[in-house]
Enzyme design. Sequence first.
Site, PDB file in Angstrom:
ATOM      1  N   SER B  94     -15.924  37.781 -24.713  1.00  0.00           N
ATOM      2  CA  SER B  94     -15.744  38.713 -25.823  1.00  0.00           C
ATOM      3  C   SER B  94     -14.476  38.382 -26.604  1.00  0.00           C
ATOM      4  O   SER B  94     -14.306  37.255 -27.046  1.00  0.00           O
ATOM      5  CB  SER B  94     -15.720  40.134 -25.247  1.00  0.00           C
ATOM      6  OG  SER B  94     -16.002  41.075 -26.228  1.00  0.00           O
ATOM      7  N   ASP B 216     -27.413  41.194 -28.103  1.00  0.00           N
ATOM      8  CA  ASP B 216     -26.040  41.632 -27.839  1.00  0.00           C
ATOM      9  C   ASP B 216     -25.514  42.334 -29.092  1.00  0.00           C
ATOM     10  O   ASP B 216     -25.338  41.709 -30.134  1.00  0.00           O
ATOM     11  CB  ASP B 216     -25.164  40.405 -27.510  1.00  0.00           C
ATOM     12  CG  ASP B 216     -23.717  40.790 -27.229  1.00  0.00           C
ATOM     13  OD1 ASP B 216     -23.397  42.004 -27.327  1.00  0.00           O
ATOM     14  OD2 ASP B 216     -22.925  39.886 -26.909  1.00  0.00           O
ATOM     15  N   HIS B 244     -24.064  42.334 -23.337  1.00  0.00           N
ATOM     16  CA  HIS B 244     -22.818  41.688 -23.735  1.00  0.00           C
ATOM     17  C   HIS B 244     -22.131  40.998 -22.555  1.00  0.00           C
ATOM     18  O   HIS B 244     -21.140  40.312 -22.741  1.00  0.00           O
ATOM     19  CB  HIS B 244     -21.883  42.748 -24.348  1.00  0.00           C
ATOM     20  CG  HIS B 244     -20.653  42.177 -24.958  1.00  0.00           C
ATOM     21  ND1 HIS B 244     -20.675  41.145 -25.883  1.00  0.00           N
ATOM     22  CD2 HIS B 244     -19.354  42.490 -24.795  1.00  0.00           C
ATOM     23  CE1 HIS B 244     -19.434  40.863 -26.255  1.00  0.00           C
ATOM     24  NE2 HIS B 244     -18.613  41.651 -25.608  1.00  0.00           N
TER      25      HIS B 244
END
Lengths: 515, 265
Positions: B94, B216, B244
């Site tokens: 991320s 996602d 995610h």
Amino acid sequence: MKSDDADADVEELYEQAPCALLSTLPGGLIVRANQTFLDWIGRSRESVLGTTRFQELLTMGSRMYYETHYSPLLAMQGSVSEIALEVRRKDGAASPVVASARQVRGADGAVRVVRVALFDSTDRRQYERELLLARQRAELATRELAEADVRRNHFIATLAHELRSPLAPIRSAVEVLRRSGGAGDTAAKTLPIMERQVTQIGRLVEDLLDVGRIGRDALTLHRVPVDLVSVVHHAVETSEPLLRDAGVALVLRLPETPIYVEADAARLAQAISNLLGNASKFTPRDGTATLFLERDGEGALLRVADTGIGIEEEQLSRIFEMFAQAAPEEQRRNGLGIGLTLARSLVERHDGVLTVHSPGLGQGTEFRIRLPVLRETLESVSRSFPPPEIEAPSASRRVLIVDDNHDSAQMMALLLGLWGHETRMAHDGLEAVAVAESFAPHLVLLDIGLPRLNGYEVAQRIRLQGGRPVLVALTGWGEEEDRRRSAAAGFDQHLVKPIAHDALQKLVAGLPDPA
Amino acid sequence: MTIAARNNVRVSGRGQRPMVFAHGFGCDQNMWRFLVPLFEPSHRVVAFDYVGAGNSDTAAYDRERYGSLEGYATDVLEICEELDLRDAVFVGHSVSAMVGVLAARRQPERIGALVLVGPSPRYLDDEGYRGGFSRQDVDELLESLESNYLGWSSAMAPAIMGTANPVELGAELANSFCRTDPTIAGQFARVTFLSDNRADLPGVTAPTLILQCSDDIIAPASVGDYLHAHIAGSELVKLKATGHCPHLSAPDETAAAIARFLRLQ
């Protein structure tokens, strides 16, 4: 209970539970949901099961949190406990919920389904919000109290300093007089100093009381039409010694013609002399203070400009705040910082405006007072400060002095004796009543706070004795309420300590002729 | 305080080449628990918590330093220096993907390869760019986080009572992983979701693997394509895993993609 009933009971508990219950696949797809949940989101069972993922029913902010925190946490721990989220209700409103969830694994160890329970937390959030606000308010209040406390402590320290400075020369003067016995010119040299210093203390105490009165909205103005020029002259008269001592020259720029305003002359003069006093404190030796007075459109503009240390821009707005000057130790100057507070309040009570201007540190300061002027020039403008009347020496009177402060009584008796009056002293209430009976005074100067019998009671008893002495309350308390009480107790007059000597002289001279 | 203590650095593994695992917003190094064992036999594995997350030293938090992703990249490079890592494989999830990009640009000799898991150079939509979020979406998240409206409901008590650390309450918390200081989490979210690192992409010289999940919402497919187009020589792998966090939901698939990428180098 039959097993059919039991099943129905469990079914009812599931469907109508006081919390939302759902089962999802690991990716969030809802495969089972109870009626409570469907009612919250306003959707039919068919439209949800197998088509909608739990995270799609959250608000966008919640969904982001779900993906970045809730979902990984569930994967790691196998469960999550009491996570605050927001579910989108059928009416579109975001509804706060607390979510707990648990993974259920199959025989192969893989996650088969996730059980989720959602509790409505609308009320709870409301309470939490209130508690947070309460905490913020409490923190603010605590901070303000602490700041006020610091200011007050500085103020008291400054006050002590301010009172001590005039006391030191007085003490020295007393010592000089004691050793010299007043011989040579020692008395002539020391007395003006003592007088000046005592005046200084008196002024300080007056300012303090005035600030207190304004704070309680108990200051009464007696406004009449007066000439502003004469008010300025009076203020200058009061402030000249201060400016002279500070080595600051005063330049006056006054108009040729009178400017009439409706004012309590003494109070307005007090405001102006506070500004002059300020100039004397903050202007270095050999500086100049200039007082301008002029007509300015519909009003009068009075300016007091000095060549002093000036004021930083960020301080300008605070300078009229109570105790502003007393704030940080290292910046503290002479003075209590109440002079300007008082000046502004007094000007405002005259429907005027007091402002301050300074280009910055070291560049001087200018105060401006704007006042509304009276339109027509009145014939009957009162002379604001009548010259002192010439006193004829008064006949000898019998004066009873009652004060539990022996020194005060003694000094008063000495002074009255010097003026040719006969005096007696009493130091408590009962003694006062007894002496009054035998001495039959023309005048009784009576303290209020006395041991054994207070001044009010003494006054009442003396009134019962038959004689008609003039009763004067002589006290440290000068509020309206105090005056009302003393009048009710039978006093003829109410004077506030320290009493000016010419006022006392006038008082004695004004007594009715001895019978 | 050493860097290792500040960032709760854990080193394991029996291999030579270092792999640095960096968690994303909302989590801590525990999120690598399924992936790390798969690389321990072949690599020297380094995992850590960002300041404010997990068991890091919260007292080391500095609003100014961590006011941008550069501050986090500095932490990564400090860890590399303290452990004297060279040619490390940086695995960033991320927001950490962009932290890795910044660190690799600054010290390419330390970061020799990048594995970007669910990366996004910019979360907000922009002209000619689809990040997936409107400013309003992000503001909603930030406001909710800053008002303690999201997250552990147990975080509310310290917010009200003024206790900085919920652990001081003496309660054993049900959520033991991914502990975050609520205030720090709020700022980290702000820094994360308002960042724009698109201009940093062309400067990446390290071999780069982009792992793109299906479905996602945080990093949509269009973002993966954008990254692939703007990082020269990068490889884009679209995973079957949804959501995610493929390293949690599909660790085997994720590990296989990474291993293949490393073998090919």
